[in-house]
Motif scaffolding. Structure first.
Motif, PDB file in Angstrom:
ATOM      1  N   HIS A   9       7.935  41.300 -55.425  1.00 50.96           N
ATOM      2  CA  HIS A   9       7.694  40.402 -54.296  1.00 50.96           C
ATOM      3  C   HIS A   9       7.962  41.119 -52.975  1.00 50.96           C
ATOM      4  O   HIS A   9       8.958  41.819 -52.843  1.00 50.96           O
ATOM      5  N   SER A  22      11.368  43.379 -53.703  1.00 50.04           N
ATOM      6  CA  SER A  22      12.179  43.380 -54.920  1.00 50.04           C
ATOM      7  C   SER A  22      12.017  44.687 -55.695  1.00 50.04           C
ATOM      8  O   SER A  22      11.116  45.474 -55.426  1.00 50.04           O
ATOM      9  N   GLU A  23      12.920  44.872 -56.648  1.00 43.16           N
ATOM     10  CA  GLU A  23      12.913  46.034 -57.553  1.00 43.16           C
ATOM     11  C   GLU A  23      13.128  47.367 -56.835  1.00 43.16           C
ATOM     12  O   GLU A  23      12.865  48.433 -57.380  1.00 43.16           O
ATOM     13  N   ASP A  30      13.392  49.541 -47.783  1.00 34.66           N
ATOM     14  CA  ASP A  30      12.358  48.561 -48.131  1.00 34.66           C
ATOM     15  C   ASP A  30      10.977  49.111 -47.793  1.00 34.66           C
ATOM     16  O   ASP A  30      10.050  49.049 -48.598  1.00 34.66           O
TER      17      ASP A  30
END
Length: 70
Positions: A9, A22-23, A30
């Motif tokens: 996401h 995410s992940e 990011d």
């Protein structure tokens, strides 16, 4: 039956940078994780409303990308 797909996401900030993803491996920011995913994959990115998006990838590919980021 185990699902071998991972949904990553993404949330965008108003200026177009990555606000959250995410992940993400600890070794990358990011934005760095997004850049790696965008440059290393094809046909797996889906834009959503509300400044959001998804990457749908096989778990094995996500694991390989994470290990390459270390």
């Amino acid at each position: 039956m185990e699902n071998d797909q991972v949904m990553i996401h993404v949330r965008f900030a108003p200026d177009g940078t990555i606000a959250a993803i995410s992940e993400r491996p600890d070794a990358l920011s990011d934005q760095g994780w997004f850049n790696l995913l965008a440059s290393s994959t094809t046909d797996c990115y889906e834009t959503l409303s509300g400044a959001r998006a998804l990457f749908r990838l096989p778990k094995q590919q996500v694991d390989q990308l994470k290990s390459s980021a270390v």
